[in-house]
Scaffold this motif. Structure first.
Motif, PDB file in Angstrom:
ATOM      1  N   VAL A 149       0.866  -1.185   0.000  1.00  0.00           N
ATOM      2  CA  VAL A 149       0.000   0.000   0.000  1.00  0.00           C
ATOM      3  C   VAL A 149       0.900   1.231   0.000  1.00  0.00           C
ATOM      4  CG1 VAL A 149      -1.908  -1.139   1.192  1.00  0.00           C
ATOM      5  CG2 VAL A 149      -0.144   0.027   2.525  1.00  0.00           C
ATOM      6  N   LYS A 150       0.342   2.371  -0.401  1.00  0.00           N
ATOM      7  CA  LYS A 150       1.135   3.599  -0.389  1.00  0.00           C
ATOM      8  C   LYS A 150       1.533   3.948   1.034  1.00  0.00           C
ATOM      9  CE  LYS A 150      -0.202   6.257  -4.463  1.00  0.00           C
ATOM     10  NZ  LYS A 150      -0.815   7.526  -4.939  1.00  0.00           N
ATOM     11  N   PRO A 151       2.727   4.477   1.216  1.00  0.00           N
ATOM     12  CA  PRO A 151       3.130   4.920   2.555  1.00  0.00           C
ATOM     13  C   PRO A 151       2.289   6.110   2.985  1.00  0.00           C
ATOM     14  CG  PRO A 151       4.720   5.633   0.908  1.00  0.00           C
ATOM     15  CD  PRO A 151       3.768   4.721   0.204  1.00  0.00           C
ATOM     16  N   GLY A 152       2.272   6.374   4.303  1.00  0.00           N
ATOM     17  CA  GLY A 152       1.440   7.443   4.821  1.00  0.00           C
ATOM     18  C   GLY A 152       2.174   8.369   5.772  1.00  0.00           C
ATOM     19  N   ILE A 153       1.573   9.526   6.012  1.00  0.00           N
ATOM     20  CA  ILE A 153       2.108  10.474   6.984  1.00  0.00           C
ATOM     21  C   ILE A 153       1.866   9.952   8.401  1.00  0.00           C
ATOM     22  CG2 ILE A 153       1.984  12.839   7.863  1.00  0.00           C
ATOM     23  CD1 ILE A 153       0.981  13.703   5.119  1.00  0.00           C
ATOM     24  N   THR A 154       0.678   9.413   8.623  1.00  0.00           N
ATOM     25  CA  THR A 154       0.352   8.793   9.890  1.00  0.00           C
ATOM     26  C   THR A 154      -0.176   7.394   9.613  1.00  0.00           C
ATOM     27  OG1 THR A 154      -0.853   9.044  11.976  1.00  0.00           O
ATOM     28  CG2 THR A 154      -2.038   9.653   9.966  1.00  0.00           C
ATOM     29  N   GLY A 155      -0.340   6.613  10.664  1.00  0.00           N
ATOM     30  CA  GLY A 155      -0.821   5.252  10.473  1.00  0.00           C
ATOM     31  C   GLY A 155      -1.072   4.562  11.795  1.00  0.00           C
ATOM     32  N   LEU A 156      -1.616   3.362  11.727  1.00  0.00           N
ATOM     33  CA  LEU A 156      -1.909   2.610  12.941  1.00  0.00           C
ATOM     34  C   LEU A 156      -0.647   2.349  13.749  1.00  0.00           C
ATOM     35  CD1 LEU A 156      -4.059   1.157  14.610  1.00  0.00           C
ATOM     36  CD2 LEU A 156      -3.637  -0.901  13.231  1.00  0.00           C
ATOM     37  N   ALA A 157       0.453   2.046  13.071  1.00  0.00           N
ATOM     38  CA  ALA A 157       1.715   1.789  13.777  1.00  0.00           C
ATOM     39  C   ALA A 157       2.237   3.039  14.467  1.00  0.00           C
ATOM     40  CB  ALA A 157       2.761   1.256  12.796  1.00  0.00           C
ATOM     41  N   GLN A 158       2.093   4.196  13.801  1.00  0.00           N
ATOM     42  CA  GLN A 158       2.622   5.436  14.357  1.00  0.00           C
ATOM     43  C   GLN A 158       1.861   5.896  15.588  1.00  0.00           C
ATOM     44  OE1 GLN A 158       2.573   4.419  11.075  1.00  0.00           O
ATOM     45  NE2 GLN A 158       2.619   6.311   9.914  1.00  0.00           N
ATOM     46  N   ILE A 159       0.536   5.718  15.592  1.00  0.00           N
ATOM     47  CA  ILE A 159      -0.238   6.177  16.748  1.00  0.00           C
ATOM     48  C   ILE A 159      -0.198   5.171  17.896  1.00  0.00           C
ATOM     49  CG2 ILE A 159      -1.779   7.551  15.304  1.00  0.00           C
ATOM     50  CD1 ILE A 159      -3.913   5.370  15.712  1.00  0.00           C
ATOM     51  N   SER A 160       0.356   3.993  17.634  1.00  0.00           N
ATOM     52  CA  SER A 160       0.392   2.940  18.655  1.00  0.00           C
ATOM     53  C   SER A 160       1.771   2.749  19.261  1.00  0.00           C
ATOM     54  CB  SER A 160      -0.066   1.605  18.054  1.00  0.00           C
ATOM     55  OG  SER A 160      -1.339   1.710  17.457  1.00  0.00           O
ATOM     56  N   ASN A 161       2.803   3.339  18.653  1.00  0.00           N
ATOM     57  CA  ASN A 161       4.184   3.109  19.092  1.00  0.00           C
ATOM     58  C   ASN A 161       5.010   4.378  18.969  1.00  0.00           C
ATOM     59  OD1 ASN A 161       4.490  -0.130  19.168  1.00  0.00           O
ATOM     60  ND2 ASN A 161       3.197   0.445  17.443  1.00  0.00           N
ATOM     61  N   PRO A 162       6.090   4.488  19.734  1.00  0.00           N
ATOM     62  CA  PRO A 162       7.021   5.612  19.589  1.00  0.00           C
ATOM     63  C   PRO A 162       7.910   5.405  18.370  1.00  0.00           C
ATOM     64  CG  PRO A 162       7.817   4.115  21.263  1.00  0.00           C
ATOM     65  CD  PRO A 162       6.461   3.606  20.861  1.00  0.00           C
ATOM     66  N   TYR A 163       8.818   6.363  18.133  1.00  0.00           N
ATOM     67  CA  TYR A 163       9.792   6.213  17.054  1.00  0.00           C
ATOM     68  C   TYR A 163      10.611   4.941  17.269  1.00  0.00           C
ATOM     69  CZ  TYR A 163       9.075  11.048  15.465  1.00  0.00           C
ATOM     70  OH  TYR A 163       8.534  12.208  14.972  1.00  0.00           O
ATOM     71  N   ASP A 164      11.051   4.336  16.158  1.00  0.00           N
ATOM     72  CA  ASP A 164      11.843   3.109  16.241  1.00  0.00           C
ATOM     73  C   ASP A 164      13.177   3.372  16.941  1.00  0.00           C
ATOM     74  OD1 ASP A 164       9.839   2.036  14.700  1.00  0.00           O
ATOM     75  OD2 ASP A 164      10.947   2.212  12.820  1.00  0.00           O
ATOM     76  N   ALA A 165      13.529   2.478  17.860  1.00  0.00           N
ATOM     77  CA  ALA A 165      14.838   2.553  18.508  1.00  0.00           C
ATOM     78  C   ALA A 165      15.558   1.210  18.451  1.00  0.00           C
ATOM     79  CB  ALA A 165      14.688   3.000  19.959  1.00  0.00           C
ATOM     80  N   SER A 166      14.852   0.168  17.978  1.00  0.00           N
ATOM     81  CA  SER A 166      15.445  -1.167  17.911  1.00  0.00           C
ATOM     82  C   SER A 166      14.676  -2.007  16.899  1.00  0.00           C
ATOM     83  CB  SER A 166      15.377  -1.846  19.286  1.00  0.00           C
ATOM     84  OG  SER A 166      14.023  -2.106  19.638  1.00  0.00           O
ATOM     85  N   LEU A 167      15.207  -3.185  16.595  1.00  0.00           N
ATOM     86  CA  LEU A 167      14.525  -4.099  15.680  1.00  0.00           C
ATOM     87  C   LEU A 167      13.202  -4.583  16.261  1.00  0.00           C
ATOM     88  CD1 LEU A 167      17.396  -6.305  14.199  1.00  0.00           C
ATOM     89  CD2 LEU A 167      16.013  -4.595  13.013  1.00  0.00           C
ATOM     90  N   ASP A 168      13.145  -4.748  17.572  1.00  0.00           N
ATOM     91  CA  ASP A 168      11.887  -5.155  18.196  1.00  0.00           C
ATOM     92  C   ASP A 168      10.808  -4.097  17.984  1.00  0.00           C
ATOM     93  OD1 ASP A 168      12.772  -7.611  19.078  1.00  0.00           O
ATOM     94  OD2 ASP A 168      13.392  -6.864  21.053  1.00  0.00           O
ATOM     95  N   ASP A 169      11.201  -2.815  18.027  1.00  0.00           N
ATOM     96  CA  ASP A 169      10.241  -1.743  17.740  1.00  0.00           C
ATOM     97  C   ASP A 169       9.727  -1.863  16.314  1.00  0.00           C
ATOM     98  OD1 ASP A 169      10.621  -0.699  20.261  1.00  0.00           O
ATOM     99  OD2 ASP A 169      12.065   0.817  19.610  1.00  0.00           O
ATOM    100  N   VAL A 170      10.617  -2.159  15.383  1.00  0.00           N
ATOM    101  CA  VAL A 170      10.221  -2.315  13.980  1.00  0.00           C
ATOM    102  C   VAL A 170       9.261  -3.485  13.830  1.00  0.00           C
ATOM    103  CG1 VAL A 170      11.019  -2.762  11.628  1.00  0.00           C
ATOM    104  CG2 VAL A 170      12.375  -1.306  13.148  1.00  0.00           C
ATOM    105  N   ARG A 171       9.549  -4.593  14.497  1.00  0.00           N
ATOM    106  CA  ARG A 171       8.674  -5.772  14.404  1.00  0.00           C
ATOM    107  C   ARG A 171       7.274  -5.461  14.920  1.00  0.00           C
ATOM    108  NH1 ARG A 171      13.678  -8.216  16.278  1.00  0.00           N
ATOM    109  NH2 ARG A 171      14.619  -9.376  14.533  1.00  0.00           N
ATOM    110  N   ARG A 172       7.199  -4.711  16.005  1.00  0.00           N
ATOM    111  CA  ARG A 172       5.885  -4.324  16.534  1.00  0.00           C
ATOM    112  C   ARG A 172       5.136  -3.463  15.526  1.00  0.00           C
ATOM    113  NH1 ARG A 172       8.523  -4.370  21.612  1.00  0.00           N
ATOM    114  NH2 ARG A 172       9.283  -2.235  21.352  1.00  0.00           N
ATOM    115  N   LYS A 173       5.850  -2.542  14.885  1.00  0.00           N
ATOM    116  CA  LYS A 173       5.198  -1.664  13.924  1.00  0.00           C
ATOM    117  C   LYS A 173       4.749  -2.431  12.682  1.00  0.00           C
ATOM    118  CE  LYS A 173       6.802   2.911  15.171  1.00  0.00           C
ATOM    119  NZ  LYS A 173       7.417   4.165  14.724  1.00  0.00           N
TER     120      LYS A 173
END
Length: 207
Positions: A149-173
């Protein structure tokens, strides 16, 4: 497409005073351009077709590259060697104004122009830089699926998590991105946009 263009136009009108003030503050308080540009990986237009080895590009970036716009929140020498570096909480490369606009997500507002250009939607997975995308698709299961899908300015991952700081953060997003893709609808987009407001005002879901 019409929905995203209409919403982006309305948001630009409403946000124009904030954007103008932000531009003036950046110009007055730090050296460098007001708007920061980067190449990001966008929609993978090939995913719906039959995937064969002969069909793939020699260098598969995972999607169509495009130039993203942001208000500059870091020093001009933030990446001296030209290598992509993940931003961290309390990043000392961030300017005084940059700290404020990053926390409030105001730095993302110029991406409304990306929506008007057709590079992005208002809602969708966040686009990543090509060099980081190449690493993450090897390290995080399902990561390339986000490009369907097209990338977005906001999204479900962004409103549910902070900025990425680790691979685990990326997996959650990635989990939230795929959940969004599974349930995507106009109503879902409205709900996510509404929930983005407290994220910006009260820093819920981010630093």
């Amino acid at each position: 497409m019409l929905f995203n263009v209409t919403m982006a136009t309305l948001m630009l009108i409403v946000a124009s005073p904030v954007m103008l003030l932000t531009a003036l503050l950046i110009r007055m308080t730090s050296r460098g351009p007001i708007v920061y540009t980067q190449v990001r990986v966008g929609l993978d237009r090939r995913w719906a077709r039959t995937h064969s080895i002969n069909e793939r590009r020699r260098e598969n970036l995972g999607g169509v590259p495009f130039v993203i716009y942001k208000f500059r929140s870091m020093r001009v020498d933030a990446e001296k060697d030209g290598q992509a570096v993940w931003a961290t909480q309390g990043d000392d490369r961030t300017t005084a104004i940059g700290k404020i606009i990053r926390k409030s997500r105001i730095d993302e507002l110029p991406q409304l122009f990306n929506v008007l250009r057709g590079d992005m939607n208002i809602v969708g997975p966040r686009p990543e830089r090509p060099s980081i995308f190449v690493r993450l698709r090897e390290q995080v299961d399902g990561y390339p699926l986000r490009q369907r899908v097209k990338p977005g300015i906001t999204g479900l991952a962004q409103i549910s998590n902070p900025y990425d700081a680790s691979l685990d953060d990326v997996r959650r997003k990635v989990y939230f991105d795929i959940e969004y893709m599974r349930t995507q609808s106009l109503w879902t987009d409205f709900v996510i946009m509404a929930k983005t407001v407290p994220v910006m005002l009260f820093r819920i879901g981010g630093w």
